[in-house]
Design a protein around this motif. Structure first.
Motif, PDB file in Angstrom:
ATOM      1  N   ARG A   1       0.827  -1.216   0.000  1.00 33.39           N
ATOM      2  CA  ARG A   1       0.000   0.000   0.000  1.00 33.39           C
ATOM      3  C   ARG A   1       0.863   1.268   0.000  1.00 33.39           C
TER       4      ARG A   1
ATOM      5  N   ARG B   1       1.002   4.225  -2.800  1.00 32.27           N
ATOM      6  CA  ARG B   1       0.771   5.630  -2.435  1.00 32.27           C
ATOM      7  C   ARG B   1       1.934   6.528  -2.882  1.00 32.27           C
TER       8      ARG B   1
ATOM      9  N   ASN C   1     -10.164   3.279  -8.721  1.00 29.62           N
ATOM     10  CA  ASN C   1      -9.533   4.324  -7.910  1.00 29.62           C
ATOM     11  C   ASN C   1      -8.443   3.741  -7.018  1.00 29.62           C
TER      12      ASN C   1
ATOM     13  N   GLU D   1      -8.199   3.518  -3.796  1.00 26.69           N
ATOM     14  CA  GLU D   1      -8.650   2.661  -2.708  1.00 26.69           C
ATOM     15  C   GLU D   1      -8.893   1.238  -3.209  1.00 26.69           C
ATOM     16  N   ARG D   2      -9.492   1.121  -4.397  1.00 31.85           N
ATOM     17  CA  ARG D   2      -9.739  -0.217  -4.949  1.00 31.85           C
ATOM     18  C   ARG D   2      -8.413  -0.901  -5.312  1.00 31.85           C
TER      19      ARG D   2
ATOM     20  N   GLU E   1      -5.634  -0.466  -3.769  1.00 35.61           N
ATOM     21  CA  GLU E   1      -5.080  -0.929  -2.494  1.00 35.61           C
ATOM     22  C   GLU E   1      -5.705  -2.266  -2.093  1.00 35.61           C
ATOM     23  N   GLU E   2      -7.011  -2.386  -2.311  1.00 36.63           N
ATOM     24  CA  GLU E   2      -7.691  -3.644  -2.005  1.00 36.63           C
ATOM     25  C   GLU E   2      -7.147  -4.784  -2.861  1.00 36.63           C
TER      26      GLU E   2
ATOM     27  N   THR F   1      -3.805  -5.770  -1.605  1.00 33.30           N
ATOM     28  CA  THR F   1      -3.968  -6.545  -0.376  1.00 33.30           C
ATOM     29  C   THR F   1      -4.310  -7.990  -0.706  1.00 33.30           C
TER      30      THR F   1
END
Length: 198
Positions: free
Chosen positions: A92, A96, A177, A179-180, A182-183, A186
């Motif tokens: 992550r 970023r 985006n 956030e997605r 990052e998911e 993960t």
């Protein structure tokens, strides 16, 4: 005719690096031109070549700074007690950093110097340290793997994370985006951990 006050070599180096960095941010490393660096830094051609062997060396110096900031970010973020959580944090944080400093991050991996130099070789060696971030967590998770296997899997995991980040920044994940992403990273890390443990 001299251009402004006399500057020592450290000042010239600092001004050239700052100018090159700013131009990379504004235009990308592929559009960087010597004349623009000279104009923005206010140094002469002779001053630049008194401080650097070439413009490539100045770009490598920018890349070394970028790598230092990336490593600092990864070190600050590696605070999780659980090694699996540290691997997720690594992925992550890497995403970023790339999103926040895209042109400089791209230059770090895309720029190829036209001539082999000690700085070029040193930077390649320093970039290899990035494998240590997932490597330390993998070694903690799988102490029986051995150093060679840990390094191989760390390289593979880093390459997978880097690849997803690279593709995302080329807008191939249209409509996805940060956030997605990052998911997704993960999930990738979790799948790698399960696979390595099988």
């Amino acid at each position: 005719m001299p251009r402004g006050p006399v500057r020592d070599i450290d000042e010239v180096r600092g001004d050239v690096i700052a100018a090159a960095e700013r131009l990379i941010v504004e235009r990308g490393v592929r559009a960087l031109r010597l004349r623009d660096v000279l104009a923005l830094s206010g140094v002469s051609n002779g001053q630049l070549y008194g401080a650097f062997a070439s413009l490539d060396e100045a770009i490598l110096s920018v890349n070394a700074k970028t790598l230092g900031r990336l490593e600092e970010r990864l070190q600050r973020g590696a605070v999780e007690d659980d090694p699996a959580d540290r691997l997720v944090a690594f992925a992550r944080l890497y995403l970023r950093f790339a999103l926040e400093e895209t042109p400089l991050w791209r230059a770090l991996f895309e720029f190829e110097s036209q001539e082999e130099s000690a700085l070029d070789a040193q930077l390649r060696g320093d970039q290899a340290r990035l494998f240590e971030y997932p490597g330390a967590s993998l070694a903690a998770l799988y102490p029986d793997l051995g150093e060679t296997e840990v390094l191989l899997r760390a390289r593979t995991l880093f390459s997978a994370v880097h690849g997803i980040v690279s593709i995302s920044l080329e807008s191939r994940y249209s409509g996805v985006n940060a956030e997605r992403l990052e998911e997704e990273l993960t999930g990738l890390v979790a799948a790698a951990i399960r696979g390595y443990g099988a």
